[in-house]
Motif scaffolding. Structure first.
Motif: not given
Length: 384
Positions: A23-43
């Motif tokens: 697990l180096a860079t975990p894949a993220a799946h969020a649809g549009t939420a990924e762009d709208d909630h960048t701080a939460t995605l990083a956390a």
């Protein structure tokens, strides 16, 4: 517990046939939420990097919700954890059990400040325990002096029935075999034994098994269609389900093995339930706005006591003041294969998190609380 609680469930588990996953860079799946909630995605990515194969958060504010996922719900695949998938919620079960007890208090069938011996004579006795001095409130708030105890999946298990199920009385007997740690009311010690005794109390007062009572009084009235308090012997997770794992981290590698199967009656009223991120959000939101208990019952539940640095605990409900100055309520949970926590505010902000592994060493508690705080405060900042 709510903030940096070090008294997570301690479970002895074994590893068989481990699978290695990088697990180096975990894949993220969020649809549009990924762009709208960048701080939460990083956390979330930071949390998942120290947690299970996958992690997800279901969060939002009044009238809206969104979900972010990192990693995978099934090893060796790209399968994001979804907000409607079932998982074992562990000690979040305690809040459901506490709600039933407070409903019984509302109905005049139980008194919070009555000794437990009034209802269960002879149960809390011996080995230094005196049930005439330990009240129902003490048990709900982990202040009765009972020793920390978690039923074990593998080593030193309680005695089971011939079919592999467990009786609450046997679980309580095992928990009370550990000597008291303080006088009743003198201190806070998180112990599953408290809520196993409360499960016995529910059964004594209602005449039903505790899983039946929680179902009829809480799950069904709230329409929690993906929440289950399994009956003894009901071991399989409903579908769809998040796969749970055990793991060890070595450098940049994780070694995963599927979580061991156990009978839910081993944890019963302290940690047996199954739910989803969406249903847990619905439950806690309904609770804090007064849709589950009377105003007086909720007020009793929210009478908190300091339980440690940054930790306040009421009656089956924890309190945390967030970095943005608002207060959130909720509970955490951990059982073989899963670590989770839900927090909500009285004005509709919410965040529920799950990862599909439970660690005994180096559990990512700080990262979990940072994730919850970020999600709830990010939403608050966007609305200000």
């Amino acid at each position: 517990m709510i903030k940096r609680n070090r008294t997570k469930l301690s479970l002895v588990v074994g590893a068989v046939c481990a699978t290695m996953l990088t697990l180096a860079t975990p894949a993220a799946h969020a649809g549009t939420a990924e762009d709208d909630h960048t701080a939460t995605l990083a956390a979330l990515k930071a949390f998942q990097a120290s947690a299970g194969p996958g992690a997800a958060i279901h969060a939002g504010g009044p009238g809206e919700s969104w979900t972010l996922s990192a990693g995978t719900g099934t090893i060796n695949s790209d399968r994001p954890i979804r907000s409607d998938e079932h998982f074992r919620i562990g000690s979040q079960t305690k809040t459901f059990t506490a709600v039933v007890l407070l409903q019984l208090v509302d109905e005049g069938k139980v008194s919070l400040d009555a000794p437990i011996a009034d209802y269960l004579p002879g149960v809390v006795t011996g080995n230094g325990y005196d049930g005439t001095r330990i009240t129902v409130r003490h048990l709900l708030q982990h202040t009765g002096g009972l020793a920390a105890y978690t039923p074990q999946v593998v080593i030193d298990k309680p005695v089971s029935n011939p079919d592999g199920t467990y009786e609450l009385a046997e679980l309580v007997r095992k928990g009370l075999s550990f000597a008291p740690v303080s006088a009743p009311g003198a201190g806070f010690t998180y112990s599953n034994t408290n809520y196993l005794i409360l499960g016995m109390l529910v059964e004594k007062v209602t005449g039903q098994r505790v899983h039946e009572t929680v179902t009829s009084r809480v799950i069904e009235p709230l329409g929690l269609g993906r929440t289950v308090f399994p009956a003894p012997g009901q071991r399989a997770l409903p579908t769809p389900a998040v796969n749970g794992y055990h793991g060890v981290r070595v450098g940049g590698f994780y070694f995963w093995t599927p979580a061991l199967t156990y009978d839910p009656s081993l944890f019963s009223s302290a940690g047996a339930m199954v739910s989803t991120l969406e249903d847990l959000t619905t439950f806690y939101q309904a609770l804090v706005v007064g849709k589950v208990l009377s105003a007086s019952g909720l007020a009793e539940m929210q009478k908190v006591r300091e339980a440690g640095p940054g930790v306040s605990f009421g009656l089956g409900l924890g309190r945390k003041e967030l970095s943005c100055g608002i207060v959130a309520w909720g509970h955490s949970g951990g059982v073989p294969g899963y670590m989770s926590q839900t927090m909500v505010t009285e004005n509709g902000r919410h965040a529920s998190v799950v990862t599909n592994a439970l660690f005994q060493i180096n559990a990512p508690a700080d990262q979990l609380h940072e994730l919850l705080d970020t999600a709830l405060c990010e939403d608050a900042a966007q609305r200000s």
